[in-house]
Design an enzyme around this catalytic site. Structure first.
Site, PDB file in Angstrom:
ATOM      1  N   CYS A 192       2.056  -2.052  15.854  1.00 47.42           N
ATOM      2  CA  CYS A 192       1.981  -1.792  14.413  1.00 47.42           C
ATOM      3  C   CYS A 192       1.370  -2.971  13.665  1.00 47.42           C
ATOM      4  O   CYS A 192       1.844  -4.094  13.767  1.00 47.42           O
ATOM      5  CB  CYS A 192       3.375  -1.495  13.885  1.00 47.42           C
ATOM      6  SG  CYS A 192       3.449  -1.323  12.095  1.00 47.42           S
ATOM      7  N   CYS A 200       6.939  -6.588   7.491  1.00 44.12           N
ATOM      8  CA  CYS A 200       8.073  -6.043   8.232  1.00 44.12           C
ATOM      9  C   CYS A 200       8.489  -7.060   9.287  1.00 44.12           C
ATOM     10  O   CYS A 200       7.643  -7.734   9.871  1.00 44.12           O
ATOM     11  CB  CYS A 200       7.692  -4.730   8.914  1.00 44.12           C
ATOM     12  SG  CYS A 200       9.079  -3.951   9.773  1.00 44.12           S
ATOM     13  N   LEU A 218      11.047   6.607  17.815  1.00 44.81           N
ATOM     14  CA  LEU A 218      11.605   6.423  19.153  1.00 44.81           C
ATOM     15  C   LEU A 218      10.560   5.779  20.074  1.00 44.81           C
ATOM     16  O   LEU A 218      10.793   4.728  20.646  1.00 44.81           O
ATOM     17  CB  LEU A 218      12.077   7.780  19.691  1.00 44.81           C
ATOM     18  CG  LEU A 218      12.902   7.740  20.958  1.00 44.81           C
ATOM     19  CD1 LEU A 218      14.168   6.922  20.779  1.00 44.81           C
ATOM     20  CD2 LEU A 218      13.246   9.160  21.427  1.00 44.81           C
ATOM     21  N   CYS A 253      -0.888   5.918  10.026  1.00 44.16           N
ATOM     22  CA  CYS A 253       0.358   5.266  10.450  1.00 44.16           C
ATOM     23  C   CYS A 253       0.068   3.947  11.134  1.00 44.16           C
ATOM     24  O   CYS A 253      -0.759   3.879  12.041  1.00 44.16           O
ATOM     25  CB  CYS A 253       1.104   6.111  11.469  1.00 44.16           C
ATOM     26  SG  CYS A 253       1.540   7.721  10.901  1.00 44.16           S
ATOM     27  N   CYS A 294       3.320   8.582   0.878  1.00 41.14           N
ATOM     28  CA  CYS A 294       3.953   7.672   1.836  1.00 41.14           C
ATOM     29  C   CYS A 294       4.117   6.315   1.146  1.00 41.14           C
ATOM     30  O   CYS A 294       3.127   5.699   0.742  1.00 41.14           O
ATOM     31  CB  CYS A 294       3.035   7.565   3.053  1.00 41.14           C
ATOM     32  SG  CYS A 294       3.575   6.363   4.261  1.00 41.14           S
ATOM     33  N   SER A 326      12.175   6.987   7.397  1.00 43.28           N
ATOM     34  CA  SER A 326      11.866   6.713   8.797  1.00 43.28           C
ATOM     35  C   SER A 326      12.346   5.315   9.176  1.00 43.28           C
ATOM     36  O   SER A 326      12.119   4.356   8.444  1.00 43.28           O
ATOM     37  CB  SER A 326      10.354   6.828   9.008  1.00 43.28           C
ATOM     38  OG  SER A 326      10.017   6.460  10.323  1.00 43.28           O
ATOM     39  N   GLU A 384       0.824  -1.205   0.000  1.00 43.77           N
ATOM     40  CA  GLU A 384       0.000   0.000   0.000  1.00 43.77           C
ATOM     41  C   GLU A 384       0.860   1.258   0.000  1.00 43.77           C
ATOM     42  O   GLU A 384       1.952   1.278   0.562  1.00 43.77           O
ATOM     43  CB  GLU A 384      -0.923  -0.006   1.222  1.00 43.77           C
ATOM     44  CG  GLU A 384      -2.032  -1.034   1.076  1.00 43.77           C
ATOM     45  CD  GLU A 384      -2.876  -1.220   2.336  1.00 43.77           C
ATOM     46  OE1 GLU A 384      -4.082  -1.412   2.183  1.00 43.77           O
ATOM     47  OE2 GLU A 384      -2.344  -1.180   3.442  1.00 43.77           O
ATOM     48  N   CYS A 400       7.155  -4.543  15.921  1.00 43.30           N
ATOM     49  CA  CYS A 400       6.698  -3.559  16.914  1.00 43.30           C
ATOM     50  C   CYS A 400       5.273  -3.913  17.315  1.00 43.30           C
ATOM     51  O   CYS A 400       4.427  -4.195  16.456  1.00 43.30           O
ATOM     52  CB  CYS A 400       6.760  -2.153  16.344  1.00 43.30           C
ATOM     53  SG  CYS A 400       8.408  -1.733  15.766  1.00 43.30           S
TER      54      CYS A 400
HETATM   55  N1  SAH Z   1       9.550   0.959   9.786  1.00 40.72           N
HETATM   56  C1  SAH Z   1       9.767   2.364   9.775  1.00 40.72           C
HETATM   57  C2  SAH Z   1       8.919   3.036   8.743  1.00 40.72           C
HETATM   58  C3  SAH Z   1       7.425   2.862   8.933  1.00 40.72           C
HETATM   59  S1  SAH Z   1       6.887   4.324   9.595  1.00 40.72           S
HETATM   60  C4  SAH Z   1       9.553   2.934  11.160  1.00 40.72           C
HETATM   61  O1  SAH Z   1       8.992   2.242  11.992  1.00 40.72           O
HETATM   62  O2  SAH Z   1       9.972   4.059  11.381  1.00 40.72           O
HETATM   63  C5  SAH Z   1       5.584   3.870  10.552  1.00 40.72           C
HETATM   64  C6  SAH Z   1       5.422   4.891  11.647  1.00 40.72           C
HETATM   65  O3  SAH Z   1       4.136   4.689  12.184  1.00 40.72           O
HETATM   66  C7  SAH Z   1       6.417   4.675  12.778  1.00 40.72           C
HETATM   67  O4  SAH Z   1       6.848   5.896  13.314  1.00 40.72           O
HETATM   68  C8  SAH Z   1       5.590   3.919  13.806  1.00 40.72           C
HETATM   69  O5  SAH Z   1       6.084   4.156  15.096  1.00 40.72           O
HETATM   70  C9  SAH Z   1       4.222   4.484  13.564  1.00 40.72           C
HETATM   71  N2  SAH Z   1       3.133   3.574  13.905  1.00 40.72           N
HETATM   72  C10 SAH Z   1       3.097   2.248  13.754  1.00 40.72           C
HETATM   73  N3  SAH Z   1       1.905   1.767  14.178  1.00 40.72           N
HETATM   74  C11 SAH Z   1       1.182   2.815  14.575  1.00 40.72           C
HETATM   75  C12 SAH Z   1      -0.145   2.975  15.075  1.00 40.72           C
HETATM   76  N4  SAH Z   1      -0.952   1.938  15.232  1.00 40.72           N
HETATM   77  N5  SAH Z   1      -0.554   4.220  15.395  1.00 40.72           N
HETATM   78  C13 SAH Z   1       0.246   5.281  15.200  1.00 40.72           C
HETATM   79  N6  SAH Z   1       1.482   5.196  14.705  1.00 40.72           N
HETATM   80  C14 SAH Z   1       1.950   3.983  14.410  1.00 40.72           C
HETATM   81 FE1  SF4 Z   2       8.056  -2.326  11.055  1.00 40.97          FE
HETATM   82 FE2  SF4 Z   2       7.995   0.323  11.424  1.00 40.97          FE
HETATM   83 FE3  SF4 Z   2       5.815  -1.192  11.902  1.00 40.97          FE
HETATM   84 FE4  SF4 Z   2       7.915  -1.343  13.529  1.00 40.97          FE
HETATM   85  S1  SF4 Z   2       6.623   0.450  13.178  1.00 40.97           S
HETATM   86  S2  SF4 Z   2       6.763  -3.089  12.714  1.00 40.97           S
HETATM   87  S3  SF4 Z   2       9.586  -1.095  12.105  1.00 40.97           S
HETATM   88  S4  SF4 Z   2       6.786  -0.851   9.943  1.00 40.97           S
END
Ligand code: SAH
Ligand code: SF4
Length: 338
Positions: free
Chosen positions: A117, A110, A213, A331, A103, A189, A90, A114
Site C-alpha cells: 500500500c 497510515c 484480509l 485502492c 471514499c 474498512s 485525498e 502494509c
Molecule cells: N486502512 C484501511 C482502510 C483503507 S482501505 C484498510 O486497510 O482496510 C484500502 C484498501 O485498499 C484495503 O483493503 C487494502 O488492502 C487495499 N489496497 C491497498 N493497497 C492496494 C493496492 N496497491 N492495490 C489494491 N488494493 C490495495
Molecule cells: Fe494503512 Fe490500509 Fe494501507 Fe494498510 S492498506 S497501510 S492499513 S491504509
C-alpha cells in the site's frame, strides 16, 4: 479561535446558550453547518444580525482547501485537499450505474505499514480530526449537483487507529439533522484491529464492516501486513464471528490479489475454509501497481479461477474493478501529495 465544527451537538448547544442565544438556535446552526454546508455566518439568514456578529467574534467555520481535482476517463474523480496545518489528504468519488460512492480518508498517512500500500509507505503523519473527516463529504457534496449515495472509509489511513474521531465523524454523517446517510450506505474498512472491532460492535453506530484480509495463512499475511503479528488470522476471524451484525448484513472481506503471493488455487481453498460459517462476501481487488512497487497484479485468469472456487463454496464474491488508476485514485494509490 475555535472552530465551530469541533463542537459536538451538545457542546454546540451549550456554547450558543453561553452567548445568550436560545436553545433552538443550536439546531438551526447545526443544519447550516452540516446540511447546507455554510462556510460563513453571513449565510445563516435565520439568525439575527447580532447573533451572527457574536458568533463571528468568537468562532470560525473550518473548510478544506481544494488544491487539485482530477477526473479519470471512467468518471472517477480524485480530490486533493489541504488541511489547516498544510497537510494534504485525498478523497475519491467513484460513480457506477446505481451509486455515487465517496471514499474518504481518516488519517494523514497510515502507521500500519502494509507492504503493498502506497499510503502505508510514508508512515503516519497524524490523525484527522472528526471535522476533517466530515469536511471531505461536505466539500465534495458542495461541488456536486448529484447526491452522494455511499460513503466508504477506505481512503488514506486506518479508521480504527483513529477510533474516537472516526466514531464522532460517523455520528455526524449518520445524523438525520446533519448529513443523514443511512447506516447501510456507509462502510468502514479496517486492517483488522481486533479490540477496536469489538468496541465498534458495542457502539451505537451500525455501519457496514469491511476487513482487509488479503491472505488466508499467517505466513503470507505476516509478510504483507505487519499488523497480523499482533492480531493473527484465527483471532481476527473469531472476532468477525462474534461481531453483532444487523439482520441480513454481511461482513465484507477485501482480498488484494498479488501475483504468486496469494493468488493460487490453494489460497482460494484455504480462504473458503477460513470463512466457513461467517456471513460474508469477498471483494477481490487485483493489485494496483504504482511506481516502485514490489508486487505484480495477477492475470485475469487466475483472478477468475480464484473467484470460481469461492463461488463453488457458496461464498459471495465479486472482482472489484479498479477505477481511477490512471490518476492514481485506485485502492492503495493515495498518497496525499501533489
Ligand atoms: N486502512 C484501511 C482502510 C483503507 S482501505 C484498510 O486497510 O482496510 C484500502 C484498501 O485498499 C484495503 O483493503 C487494502 O488492502 C487495499 N489496497 C491497498 N493497497 C492496494 C493496492 N496497491 N492495490 C489494491 N488494493 C490495495
Ligand atoms: Fe494503512 Fe490500509 Fe494501507 Fe494498510 S492498506 S497501510 S492499513 S491504509
Amino acid at each position: 479561535m475555535k472552530n465551530l465544527k469541533s463542537f459536538s451537538s451538545p457542546e454546540l448547544e451549550a456554547f450558543l446558550i453561553s452567548l445568550g442565544m436560545k436553545r433552538y438556535r443550536a439546531n438551526q446552526v447545526y443544519q447550516w453547518l452540516y446540511q447546507k454546508g455554510a462556510a460563513s455566518f453571513d449565510e445563516m439568514t435565520n439568525l439575527s444580525k447580532e447573533e451572527r456578529t457574536a458568533l463571528n467574534e468568537k468562532v470560525y467555520i473550518s473548510s478544506l482547501i481544494l488544491i487539485k481535482k482530477q477526473t479519470a476517463s471512467d468518471g472517477t474523480e480524485k480530490y486533493l485537499f489541504e488541511l489547516e496545518d498544510g497537510n494534504r489528504i485525498e478523497s475519491v468519488l467513484i460513480p457506477d450505474e446505481k451509486r455515487l460512492t465517496l471514499c474518504i480518508s481518516t488519517q494523514v498517512g497510515c502507521s500500519m505499514g502494509c507492504r503493498f500500500c502506497l499510503t502505508g509507505k510514508g508512515g503516519l503523519k497524524r490523525n484527522l480530526e472528526a471535522h476533517e473527516i466530515v469536511d471531505q463529504a461536505l466539500a465534495v457534496k458542495g461541488l456536486l449537483n448529484k447526491r452522494i449515495t455511499n460513503i466508504v472509509l477506505m481512503g488514506m489511513g486506518e479508521p480504527l487507529a483513529n477510533y474516537d474521531n472516526t466514531i464522532a465523524a460517523l455520528k455526524i454523517l449518520l445524523d438525520e439533522k446533519a448529513l443523514n446517510f443511512s447506516s447501510r450506505k456507509i462502510t468502514l474498512s479496517t486492517a483488522g484491529l481486533i479490540p477496536q472491532i469489538d468496541k465498534l460492535g458495542k457502539e451505537g453506530v451500525k455501519v457496514n464492516l469491511a476487513i482487509s484480509l488479503n491472505a488466508a495463512t499467517d505466513d503470507v499475511r505476516n509478510k504483507i501486513m505487519p499488523i497480523n503479528k499482533k492480531y493473527p488470522i484465527k483471532e481476527l476471524i473469531a472476532c468477525c464471528k462474534r461481531f453483532p451484525l444487523p439482520k441480513r448484513r454481511r461482513i465484507t472481506f477485501e482480498y488484494v490479489m498479488l501475483k504468486d503471493i496469494n493468488d493460487t488455487k490453494e489460497d482460494a481453498e484455504r480462504l473458503c475454509k477460513l470463512l466457513k460459517g461467517v456471513p460474508c462476501k469477498v471483494n477481490l481487488i487485483p493489485f494496483n501497481e504504482y511506481e516502485g512497487c514490489e508486487f505484480k497484479k495477477p492475470d485475469e485468469k487466475s483472478v477468475e479461477r480464484f473467484r470460481g472456487i469461492l463461488i463453488e463454496h457458496h461464498i459471495m464474491s465479486i472482482t472489484r474493478k479498479s477505477k481511477g488508476a490512471e490518476i492514481s485514485a485506485a485502492c492503495g494509490q493515495l498518497r496525499g501529495s501533489n
